[in-house]
Design a protein around this motif. Structure first.
Motif, PDB file in Angstrom:
ATOM      1  N   LEU A  32      30.914 -54.407 -82.095  1.00 28.56           N
ATOM      2  CA  LEU A  32      30.944 -54.331 -80.631  1.00 28.56           C
ATOM      3  C   LEU A  32      29.545 -54.480 -80.031  1.00 28.56           C
ATOM      4  N   GLU A  33      28.537 -53.948 -80.700  1.00 19.27           N
ATOM      5  CA  GLU A  33      27.164 -54.123 -80.223  1.00 19.27           C
ATOM      6  C   GLU A  33      26.768 -55.600 -80.223  1.00 19.27           C
ATOM      7  N   ILE A  34      27.095 -56.297 -81.289  1.00 23.31           N
ATOM      8  CA  ILE A  34      26.784 -57.726 -81.371  1.00 23.31           C
ATOM      9  C   ILE A  34      27.576 -58.493 -80.308  1.00 23.31           C
ATOM     10  N   ALA A  35      28.841 -58.143 -80.146  1.00 24.16           N
ATOM     11  CA  ALA A  35      29.674 -58.796 -79.133  1.00 24.16           C
ATOM     12  C   ALA A  35      29.152 -58.517 -77.726  1.00 24.16           C
ATOM     13  N   MET A  36      28.613 -57.326 -77.500  1.00 27.63           N
ATOM     14  CA  MET A  36      28.054 -56.984 -76.200  1.00 27.63           C
ATOM     15  C   MET A  36      26.866 -57.887 -75.878  1.00 27.63           C
ATOM     16  N   VAL A  37      25.961 -58.046 -76.821  1.00 27.99           N
ATOM     17  CA  VAL A  37      24.795 -58.903 -76.592  1.00 27.99           C
ATOM     18  C   VAL A  37      25.245 -60.347 -76.376  1.00 27.99           C
ATOM     19  N   ALA A  38      26.200 -60.815 -77.186  1.00 29.28           N
ATOM     20  CA  ALA A  38      26.720 -62.174 -77.023  1.00 29.28           C
ATOM     21  C   ALA A  38      27.403 -62.345 -75.670  1.00 29.28           C
ATOM     22  N   SER A  39      28.090 -61.317 -75.204  1.00 38.61           N
ATOM     23  CA  SER A  39      28.758 -61.381 -73.898  1.00 38.61           C
ATOM     24  C   SER A  39      27.742 -61.520 -72.773  1.00 38.61           C
ATOM     25  N   PHE A  40      26.678 -60.743 -72.847  1.00 37.09           N
ATOM     26  CA  PHE A  40      25.645 -60.846 -71.821  1.00 37.09           C
ATOM     27  C   PHE A  40      24.937 -62.201 -71.872  1.00 37.09           C
ATOM     28  N   LEU A  41      24.752 -62.730 -73.069  1.00 35.05           N
ATOM     29  CA  LEU A  41      24.188 -64.080 -73.200  1.00 35.05           C
ATOM     30  C   LEU A  41      25.099 -65.108 -72.538  1.00 35.05           C
ATOM     31  N   TYR A  42      26.362 -65.052 -72.864  1.00 33.79           N
ATOM     32  CA  TYR A  42      27.325 -66.007 -72.320  1.00 33.79           C
ATOM     33  C   TYR A  42      27.386 -65.905 -70.801  1.00 33.79           C
ATOM     34  N   TRP A  43      27.492 -64.670 -70.295  1.00 35.32           N
ATOM     35  CA  TRP A  43      27.547 -64.470 -68.853  1.00 35.32           C
ATOM     36  C   TRP A  43      26.283 -65.008 -68.174  1.00 35.32           C
ATOM     37  N   GLY A  44      25.132 -64.706 -68.734  1.00 40.89           N
ATOM     38  CA  GLY A  44      23.873 -65.136 -68.135  1.00 40.89           C
ATOM     39  C   GLY A  44      23.733 -66.643 -68.083  1.00 40.89           C
ATOM     40  N   PHE A  45      24.095 -67.317 -69.144  1.00 35.22           N
ATOM     41  CA  PHE A  45      23.949 -68.771 -69.171  1.00 35.22           C
ATOM     42  C   PHE A  45      25.027 -69.486 -68.362  1.00 35.22           C
ATOM     43  N   ARG A  46      26.044 -68.784 -67.934  1.00 35.46           N
ATOM     44  CA  ARG A  46      27.076 -69.370 -67.064  1.00 35.46           C
ATOM     45  C   ARG A  46      26.709 -69.269 -65.586  1.00 35.46           C
ATOM     46  N   GLN A  47      25.599 -68.642 -65.270  1.00 42.94           N
ATOM     47  CA  GLN A  47      25.155 -68.502 -63.888  1.00 42.94           C
ATOM     48  C   GLN A  47      24.521 -69.805 -63.416  1.00 42.94           C
ATOM     49  N   PRO A  48      24.432 -69.992 -62.082  1.00 43.79           N
ATOM     50  CA  PRO A  48      23.835 -71.228 -61.573  1.00 43.79           C
ATOM     51  C   PRO A  48      22.339 -71.306 -61.895  1.00 43.79           C
ATOM     52  N   SER A  49      21.884 -72.519 -62.020  1.00 46.66           N
ATOM     53  CA  SER A  49      20.478 -72.779 -62.306  1.00 46.66           C
ATOM     54  C   SER A  49      19.621 -72.362 -61.119  1.00 46.66           C
ATOM     55  N   PRO A  50      18.473 -71.876 -61.253  1.00 46.37           N
ATOM     56  CA  PRO A  50      17.620 -71.547 -62.395  1.00 46.37           C
ATOM     57  C   PRO A  50      17.865 -70.149 -62.939  1.00 46.37           C
ATOM     58  N   TRP A  51      18.807 -69.405 -62.371  1.00 52.65           N
ATOM     59  CA  TRP A  51      19.055 -68.034 -62.794  1.00 52.65           C
ATOM     60  C   TRP A  51      19.689 -67.969 -64.172  1.00 52.65           C
ATOM     61  N   ASN A  52      20.252 -69.056 -64.651  1.00 52.33           N
ATOM     62  CA  ASN A  52      20.902 -69.013 -65.960  1.00 52.33           C
ATOM     63  C   ASN A  52      19.914 -68.678 -67.077  1.00 52.33           C
ATOM     64  N   LEU A  53      18.702 -69.201 -67.003  1.00 50.46           N
ATOM     65  CA  LEU A  53      17.711 -68.891 -68.034  1.00 50.46           C
ATOM     66  C   LEU A  53      17.208 -67.458 -67.905  1.00 50.46           C
ATOM     67  N   VAL A  54      16.965 -67.044 -66.675  1.00 53.96           N
ATOM     68  CA  VAL A  54      16.459 -65.686 -66.451  1.00 53.96           C
ATOM     69  C   VAL A  54      17.489 -64.654 -66.898  1.00 53.96           C
ATOM     70  N   LEU A  55      18.722 -64.822 -66.453  1.00 58.74           N
ATOM     71  CA  LEU A  55      19.763 -63.853 -66.795  1.00 58.74           C
ATOM     72  C   LEU A  55      20.251 -64.008 -68.237  1.00 58.74           C
ATOM     73  N   GLY A  56      20.313 -65.242 -68.722  1.00 55.25           N
ATOM     74  CA  GLY A  56      20.806 -65.488 -70.077  1.00 55.25           C
ATOM     75  C   GLY A  56      19.885 -64.966 -71.160  1.00 55.25           C
ATOM     76  N   ILE A  57      18.605 -64.912 -70.860  1.00 57.08           N
ATOM     77  CA  ILE A  57      17.646 -64.382 -71.834  1.00 57.08           C
ATOM     78  C   ILE A  57      17.236 -62.955 -71.472  1.00 57.08           C
ATOM     79  N   GLY A  58      17.045 -62.701 -70.191  1.00 47.95           N
ATOM     80  CA  GLY A  58      16.516 -61.420 -69.741  1.00 47.95           C
ATOM     81  C   GLY A  58      17.460 -60.248 -69.915  1.00 47.95           C
ATOM     82  N   VAL A  59      18.704 -60.395 -69.483  1.00 53.73           N
ATOM     83  CA  VAL A  59      19.649 -59.273 -69.564  1.00 53.73           C
ATOM     84  C   VAL A  59      19.887 -58.853 -71.014  1.00 53.73           C
ATOM     85  N   PRO A  60      20.194 -59.780 -71.921  1.00 57.45           N
ATOM     86  CA  PRO A  60      20.380 -59.343 -73.311  1.00 57.45           C
ATOM     87  C   PRO A  60      19.109 -58.739 -73.913  1.00 57.45           C
ATOM     88  N   ALA A  61      17.937 -59.282 -73.553  1.00 52.16           N
ATOM     89  CA  ALA A  61      16.688 -58.737 -74.087  1.00 52.16           C
ATOM     90  C   ALA A  61      16.467 -57.303 -73.624  1.00 52.16           C
TER      91      ALA A  61
END
Length: 129
Positions: A32-61
């Motif tokens: 579940l921990e791994i799935a949680m990080v993957a979920s936040f990655l997926y959600w972040g990269f599905r956001q509109p550009s340029p926020w996809n990089l910020v959220l896709g990398i930042g939130v999971p980090a």
């Protein structure tokens, strides 16, 4: 000359319950921990550009760093076990909601259901000891 009988070590629970408490529940928690990080990655990269990089990398980090400090078993400032359990459930549920928001409906519902089942089983297991 009497017979010697060996006293069997008695435990309150044995068999599958003991295996689930000792092996399966922590393993499911790690998945579940791994799935949680993957979920936040997926959600972040599905956001509109340029926020996809910020959220896709930042939130999971941020989640990984805070998890490592406050919730990891060998974390330097580990929270009490009841707090760790509640916060982990909260984060797993937020990750499931993030999957739902990103359009991965089936995965989101599976994440939510498995998170609730894991929390209930781990609580039941800790009360049974």
């Amino acid at each position: 000359m009497g017979r010697r009988t060996a006293e069997a070590a008695t435990t309150r629970y044995s068999g599958l319950h003991a295996a689930a408490a000792a092996i399966l529940l922590p393993a499911l928690g790690f998945v579940l921990e791994i799935a949680m990080v993957a979920s936040f990655l997926y959600w972040g990269f599905r956001q509109p550009s340029p926020w996809n990089l910020v959220l896709g990398i930042g939130v999971p980090a941020v989640v990984v760093v805070l998890w490592g400090i406050f919730m990891a078993p060998k974390g330097s400032r580990r929270l009490p076990l009841n707090v760790v359990s509640g916060v982990s459930l909260l984060l797993f549920m937020v990750a499931g909601a993030a999957l739902l928001a990103a359009g991965a409906t089936a995965l989101g519902w599976v994440m939510l259901a498995v998170s609730l089942l894991w929390f209930a089983a781990s609580r039941w297991s800790s009360l049974a000891r």
